[in-house]
Design a protein around this motif. Structure first.
Motif, mmCIF file in Angstrom:
data_model
loop_
_atom_site.group_PDB
_atom_site.id
_atom_site.type_symbol
_atom_site.label_atom_id
_atom_site.label_comp_id
_atom_site.label_asym_id
_atom_site.label_seq_id
_atom_site.Cartn_x
_atom_site.Cartn_y
_atom_site.Cartn_z
ATOM 1 N N ALA A 196 3.640 16.219 56.163
ATOM 2 C CA ALA A 196 2.946 15.671 57.332
ATOM 3 C C ALA A 196 2.018 16.693 57.960
ATOM 4 C CB ALA A 196 3.976 15.193 58.356
ATOM 5 N N ARG A 197 2.494 17.923 58.149
ATOM 6 C CA ARG A 197 1.654 18.951 58.777
ATOM 7 C C ARG A 197 0.421 19.241 57.928
ATOM 8 N NH1 ARG A 197 5.221 22.317 59.326
ATOM 9 N NH2 ARG A 197 5.683 22.185 61.564
ATOM 10 N N HIS A 198 0.601 19.306 56.606
ATOM 11 C CA HIS A 198 -0.527 19.588 55.718
ATOM 12 C C HIS A 198 -1.531 18.438 55.711
ATOM 13 C CE1 HIS A 198 2.172 22.597 53.319
ATOM 14 N NE2 HIS A 198 1.765 23.069 54.483
ATOM 15 N N HIS A 199 -1.044 17.230 55.797
ATOM 16 C CA HIS A 199 -1.945 16.071 55.891
ATOM 17 C C HIS A 199 -2.847 16.196 57.115
ATOM 18 C CE1 HIS A 199 -3.382 11.942 55.970
ATOM 19 N NE2 HIS A 199 -2.872 11.788 57.182
ATOM 20 N N LEU A 200 -2.263 16.535 58.241
ATOM 21 C CA LEU A 200 -3.037 16.673 59.477
ATOM 22 C C LEU A 200 -3.981 17.873 59.410
ATOM 23 C CD1 LEU A 200 -0.214 15.822 62.040
ATOM 24 C CD2 LEU A 200 -2.136 14.356 61.379
ATOM 25 N N ARG A 244 -4.893 22.130 67.320
ATOM 26 C CA ARG A 244 -4.830 20.712 67.694
ATOM 27 C C ARG A 244 -3.773 19.982 66.865
ATOM 28 N NH1 ARG A 244 -4.883 17.049 71.600
ATOM 29 N NH2 ARG A 244 -5.554 14.988 70.846
ATOM 30 N N VAL A 245 -3.550 20.432 65.635
ATOM 31 C CA VAL A 245 -2.516 19.832 64.798
ATOM 32 C C VAL A 245 -1.155 20.009 65.457
ATOM 33 C CG1 VAL A 245 -1.327 19.968 62.575
ATOM 34 C CG2 VAL A 245 -3.827 20.097 62.670
ATOM 35 N N ARG A 246 -0.890 21.208 65.955
ATOM 36 C CA ARG A 246 0.387 21.441 66.639
ATOM 37 C C ARG A 246 0.513 20.538 67.868
ATOM 38 N NH1 ARG A 246 -1.163 26.749 65.382
ATOM 39 N NH2 ARG A 246 -1.915 27.128 67.509
ATOM 40 N N GLU A 247 -0.588 20.346 68.582
ATOM 41 C CA GLU A 247 -0.556 19.525 69.794
ATOM 42 C C GLU A 247 -0.188 18.077 69.479
ATOM 43 O OE1 GLU A 247 -4.306 19.901 71.707
ATOM 44 O OE2 GLU A 247 -4.042 22.023 72.193
ATOM 45 N N VAL A 248 -0.822 17.494 68.452
ATOM 46 C CA VAL A 248 -0.548 16.073 68.171
ATOM 47 C C VAL A 248 0.827 15.891 67.539
ATOM 48 C CG1 VAL A 248 -2.991 15.445 68.015
ATOM 49 C CG2 VAL A 248 -1.755 16.112 65.934
ATOM 50 N N ILE A 249 1.317 16.889 66.822
ATOM 51 C CA ILE A 249 2.680 16.808 66.295
ATOM 52 C C ILE A 249 3.678 16.738 67.443
ATOM 53 C CG2 ILE A 249 4.474 18.170 65.139
ATOM 54 C CD1 ILE A 249 2.371 19.014 63.094
ATOM 55 N N GLU A 250 3.475 17.565 68.456
ATOM 56 C CA GLU A 250 4.357 17.529 69.625
ATOM 57 C C GLU A 250 4.184 16.222 70.399
ATOM 58 O OE1 GLU A 250 3.563 20.970 71.958
ATOM 59 O OE2 GLU A 250 4.202 22.380 70.400
ATOM 60 N N LEU A 251 2.959 15.790 70.575
ATOM 61 C CA LEU A 251 2.674 14.587 71.355
ATOM 62 C C LEU A 251 3.321 13.347 70.755
ATOM 63 C CD1 LEU A 251 1.130 13.174 73.662
ATOM 64 C CD2 LEU A 251 -0.846 13.036 72.142
ATOM 65 N N ALA A 260 7.732 17.269 60.498
ATOM 66 C CA ALA A 260 6.413 17.822 60.164
ATOM 67 C C ALA A 260 6.387 18.511 58.805
ATOM 68 C CB ALA A 260 5.968 18.791 61.252
ATOM 69 N N GLY A 261 7.531 19.043 58.368
ATOM 70 C CA GLY A 261 7.575 19.734 57.084
ATOM 71 C C GLY A 261 8.008 18.858 55.930
ATOM 72 N N ARG A 262 8.248 17.594 56.193
ATOM 73 C CA ARG A 262 8.678 16.680 55.143
ATOM 74 C C ARG A 262 7.500 15.963 54.503
ATOM 75 N NH1 ARG A 262 12.540 13.005 58.383
ATOM 76 N NH2 ARG A 262 12.058 11.646 56.592
ATOM 77 N N ARG A 263 7.705 15.520 53.267
ATOM 78 C CA ARG A 263 6.651 14.793 52.559
ATOM 79 C C ARG A 263 6.567 13.359 53.083
ATOM 80 N NH1 ARG A 263 5.115 18.111 48.471
ATOM 81 N NH2 ARG A 263 6.674 19.622 47.759
ATOM 82 N N ALA A 264 5.347 12.857 53.197
ATOM 83 C CA ALA A 264 5.121 11.535 53.790
ATOM 84 C C ALA A 264 5.777 10.421 52.988
ATOM 85 C CB ALA A 264 3.623 11.276 53.906
ATOM 86 N N GLY A 265 5.980 10.622 51.692
ATOM 87 C CA GLY A 265 6.591 9.588 50.860
ATOM 88 C C GLY A 265 8.013 9.263 51.249
ATOM 89 N N LEU A 310 -6.085 13.143 66.509
ATOM 90 C CA LEU A 310 -6.364 14.519 66.099
ATOM 91 C C LEU A 310 -7.671 15.073 66.670
ATOM 92 C CD1 LEU A 310 -5.220 16.815 64.360
ATOM 93 C CD2 LEU A 310 -6.431 15.844 62.405
ATOM 94 N N GLY A 311 -8.738 14.300 66.621
ATOM 95 C CA GLY A 311 -10.037 14.781 67.088
ATOM 96 C C GLY A 311 -10.272 14.594 68.569
ATOM 97 N N ASP A 312 -9.218 14.196 69.316
ATOM 98 C CA ASP A 312 -9.334 13.936 70.754
ATOM 99 C C ASP A 312 -10.507 12.996 71.026
ATOM 100 O OD1 ASP A 312 -8.482 14.177 73.372
ATOM 101 O OD2 ASP A 312 -9.669 15.966 73.777
ATOM 102 N N PRO A 313 -10.583 11.856 70.303
ATOM 103 C CA PRO A 313 -11.784 11.014 70.332
ATOM 104 C C PRO A 313 -11.867 10.143 71.585
ATOM 105 C CG PRO A 313 -10.145 10.006 68.944
ATOM 106 C CD PRO A 313 -9.558 11.316 69.389
ATOM 107 N N PRO A 314 -13.072 9.771 71.999
ATOM 108 C CA PRO A 314 -13.240 8.874 73.147
ATOM 109 C C PRO A 314 -13.036 7.404 72.799
ATOM 110 C CG PRO A 314 -15.381 9.562 72.334
ATOM 111 C CD PRO A 314 -14.365 10.325 71.532
#
Length: 304
Positions: free
Chosen positions: A90-94, A107-114, A121-126, A143-147
């Motif tokens: 998951a972390r690598h995907h982000l 920002r990756v750390r921020e959205v993981i916490e959010l 975060a360290g597990r495979r998405a499958g 992730l991109g803090d988009p509007p």
């Protein structure tokens, strides 16, 4: 702002979206509603450039999605859970998404916490459950803090705590002035989350107005009264200038007066009342009424 103008999508002979036009404005949660097969997901995919319209346009801040530079910084979207590569953690995907749009790793750390992804975060998405895959998709959208944000069934697979968290997240994003479009079939969630509604059926626009106005227009509140003397009660109400009618179960449905006024009227005329209470209009009832003609498949008797 998201602007959809005369948007049409045809798959062979099937018309999935038919001349659809609406705007999604910032600062509020816009619920995007419709029966199954109404064209909601197809419309969202065309807004995001994933499907090409047969006709019409879908613009974000006046431009097609494909023309946006660093799109994750402008638009965040969750269309379906499970979009991450199953073998990637998951972390690598982000991190991969962040690097592709020049988003800082912090920002990756921020959205993981959010999104509450820290334990996974360290597990495979499958190996993710549907709920955890949904949280990963939400993290990618933020992730991109988009509007501008689009979510298709965002609470699908979430547990009650997650549903409540998502509800608060959507409200807070809109409160920050972002443009938020949410497609959902859960009327109870939309009733407490959405400010504005865009309702479609068979690919056509059925309603585009504030949620409370939609409910008031397509449903009604009334005082429900059950009495052993309904004719006398109707006569007393009519003499007082209060509208009432007999409901399908024999109870009276009174509009234009509150429960206290109806109760006092009954007491003044010596009428026995076995039940009295207010029945409020609901988003679900209003939705069912307006979309009934546009439902492709309806249930017959139970069990069929």
């Amino acid at each position: 702002m998201i602007e959809v103008h005369d948007l049409t999508k045809r798959y062979g002979r099937r018309l999935a979206v038919d001349g659809l036009s609406f705007r999604v404005r910032p600062g509020r949660v816009t619920g995007f509603l419709g029966p199954n097969g109404a064209g909601k997901s197809t419309t969202m995919r065309m807004i995001l450039g994933l499907d090409r319209p047969t006709a019409g346009t879908a613009l974000i801040d006046g431009r097609p999605y494909r023309e946006l530079a660093e799109p994750l910084r402008r638009v965040g979207a969750l269309i379906e859970a499970g979009g991450a590569h199953r073998g990637r953690r998951a972390r690598h995907h982000l991190l991969w998404l962040a690097r592709s749009n020049r988003i800082p790793a912090a920002r990756v750390r921020e959205v993981i916490e959010l999104t509450g992804l820290e334990p996974a975060a360290g597990r495979r998405a499958g190996g993710f459950s549907l709920g955890m895959a949904q949280r990963l998709g939400i993290a990618a959208a933020l992730l991109g803090d988009p509007p501008v944000l689009l979510f298709d069934e965002p609470v699908n697979g979430l547990d009650p705590e997650g549903v409540r968290w998502m509800r608060g997240l959507l409200r807070s994003l809109a409160a920050e002035g972002r443009t938020v479009l949410v497609s959902s079939h859960l009327m109870a969630e939309m009733a407490v989350t959405a400010d504005h509604l865009v309702v479609i059926g068979r690919g056509r626009l059925l309603a585009d107005l504030p949620k409370d106005d939609f409910v008031e227009r397509h449903c009604r509140s009334y005082v429900r009264v059950r009495t052993p003397e309904p004719e006398r009660m109707l006569d007393a109400l009519a003499r007082a200038g209060v509208a009432a009618r007999t409901g399908p179960d024999g109870a009276l449905e009174v509009t234009g007066a509150d429960t206290a006024a109806v109760g006092e009227l009954a007491a003044a005329h010596g009428l026995a009342v076995h039940e009295i209470g207010r029945t409020s209009a609901s988003l679900e009832e209003a939705f069912m009424r307006i979309t009934a003609p546009a439902v492709e498949h309806s249930s017959g008797r139970e069990g069929r």
